[in-house]
Write an enzyme that holds these catalytic residues in place. Structure first.
Site, PDB file in Angstrom:
ATOM      1  CD  GLN A   1      -3.048  -0.808   2.252  1.00 52.55           C
ATOM      2  OE1 GLN A   1      -3.325  -1.779   2.945  1.00 52.55           O
ATOM      3  NE2 GLN A   1      -3.603   0.359   2.455  1.00 52.55           N
TER       4      GLN A   1
ATOM      5  CB  SER B   1       2.975  -4.897   3.814  1.00 49.56           C
ATOM      6  OG  SER B   1       1.802  -4.901   4.605  1.00 49.56           O
ATOM      7  CG  LEU B   2      -1.237  -5.587  -0.838  1.00 49.18           C
ATOM      8  CD1 LEU B   2      -2.400  -6.533  -0.676  1.00 49.18           C
ATOM      9  CD2 LEU B   2      -1.658  -4.269  -1.446  1.00 49.18           C
TER      10      LEU B   2
ATOM     11  NE  ARG C   1      -2.834  -8.564   4.744  1.00 53.69           N
ATOM     12  CZ  ARG C   1      -2.056  -7.511   4.550  1.00 53.69           C
ATOM     13  NH1 ARG C   1      -2.415  -6.571   3.660  1.00 53.69           N
ATOM     14  NH2 ARG C   1      -0.926  -7.366   5.207  1.00 53.69           N
TER      15      ARG C   1
ATOM     16  CG  HIS D   1       2.693  -4.994   9.316  1.00 50.42           C
ATOM     17  ND1 HIS D   1       2.470  -6.272   8.865  1.00 50.42           N
ATOM     18  CD2 HIS D   1       2.612  -4.199   8.223  1.00 50.42           C
ATOM     19  CE1 HIS D   1       2.275  -6.248   7.558  1.00 50.42           C
ATOM     20  NE2 HIS D   1       2.357  -4.996   7.139  1.00 50.42           N
TER      21      HIS D   1
ATOM     22  CD  GLN E   1       2.037  -9.743   5.675  1.00 41.70           C
ATOM     23  OE1 GLN E   1       0.833  -9.583   5.795  1.00 41.70           O
ATOM     24  NE2 GLN E   1       2.670  -9.581   4.525  1.00 41.70           N
TER      25      GLN E   1
END
Length: 311
Positions: free
Chosen positions: A10, A91-92, A116, A200, A249
């Site tokens: 993102q 991440s994503l 998510r 996170h 994660q």
């Protein structure tokens, strides 16, 4: 050239992204049609027309970036580009990497990251979470500052992006205190980020529990390309380990600097940032200047990268 594909997370989205690639390659059009069908709304129209406020909603941003990333990956494959020896995503972006690896189907991944995003946004009331980028303070200094600033609230280092660049997240009041602590400890800058989801951090534990059931219900395929996962910065091919790491994660730090450092250890000599923007290329340069770096969002850059990697 031994290459790794890196997939962005993102923050790389923009209204109008991939417009040139969409016009140039039918596989990009097909990819977004598939994504729109899976989601039940016209994802391409949202990306091209916005408004930016809607594209920036986490539940929309995540499938938009994943679809853009996989569309470019499919173009690379269609044009005969060299296959990566491993993949990773920030991440994503780890979900995009898992699609490229064969672990997840594209349709399943699009729906999964949409969920998510909703779970992450719903986990913390709007305005109560925050993130900030800390520049010019080492990892230990940031961690210590967060520990001092917590005072019973949640704040922690969540993205170890590059040497001297760490992102923190948690409750807004604690993040505000940590910003002051980091500045006092010698940080050059401490910049609040325009997001309300403290990704996170421990505040995502509830969302992680909810995401786990969705992950357990999915059918994971055989991994054909090893994945360096965020929570361990290690190569993973085992399906159960992949699922366990995806669950962790959501509330664990992204070990990005360590993940890029892993590439040199396994003999990777170049990276291809596969998705919108150039965020990961910039971070990679700060982590390891010896790695060749390529962006492929624009058709001209993509064609040049295919040829350069073949040399």
């Amino acid at each position: 050239m031994n290459i790794s594909f890196l997939f962005p997370g993102q923050g790389s989205q923009s209204v109008g992204m991939l417009s040139a690639a969409y016009s140039e390659y039918s596989v990009v059009q097909a990819c977004f049609n598939e994504a729109s069908e899976a989601l039940g709304f016209d994802l391409w129209s949202l990306i091209q027309s916005g408004p930016l406020e809607d594209l920036n909603k986490t539940e929309n941003t995540q499938p938009a970036i994943l679809a853009a990333s996989i569309a470019l990956y499919r173009v690379w494959q269609e044009l005969g580009g060299v296959a990566p020896s491993c993949v990773a995503g920030h991440s994503l972006g780890e979900y995009s990497a898992l699609v490229a690896s064969g672990a997840l189907s594209f349709s399943d991944a699009v729906k999964l990251v949409n969920l998510r995003g909703r779970l992450m946004q719903n986990a913390v009331p709007l305005g109560e979470g925050a993130m900030a980028a800390i520049i010019g303070l080492d990892n230990d200094g940031v961690v210590t500052a967060c520990e001092s600033a917590a005072q019973g609230d949640v704040v922690s280092a969540v993205n170890f992006n590059a040497p001297g660049q760490v992102v923190i997240a948690g409750s807004k009041v604690a993040v505000d205190r940590a910003i002051l602590e980091c500045k006092s400890a010698g940080a050059k800058r401490a910049l609040p980020l325009p997001v309300s989801v403290p990704a996170h951090s421990a505040l995502m534990k509830q969302a992680s529990n909810q995401l786990e059931s969705a992950l357990r219900d999915l059918e994971f395929g055989d991994v054909t390309i090893p994945v360096i996962q965020n929570v361990s910065a290690e190569l993973v091919t085992d399906k159960e380990q992949i699922i366990d790491n995806l669950i962790k994660q959501l509330y664990s730090p992204v070990l990005w600097s360590q993940s890029v450092a892993k590439l040199e250890k396994i003999g990777v000599s170049g990276i291809v940032e596969c998705g919108p923007g150039k965020v990961l290329t910039g971070l990679t340069k700060r982590i390891d200047k010896n790695l060749a770096r390529f962006n492929i969002e624009e058709p001209a850059a993509l064609n040049t990268a295919i040829l350069d990697v073949l040399k």
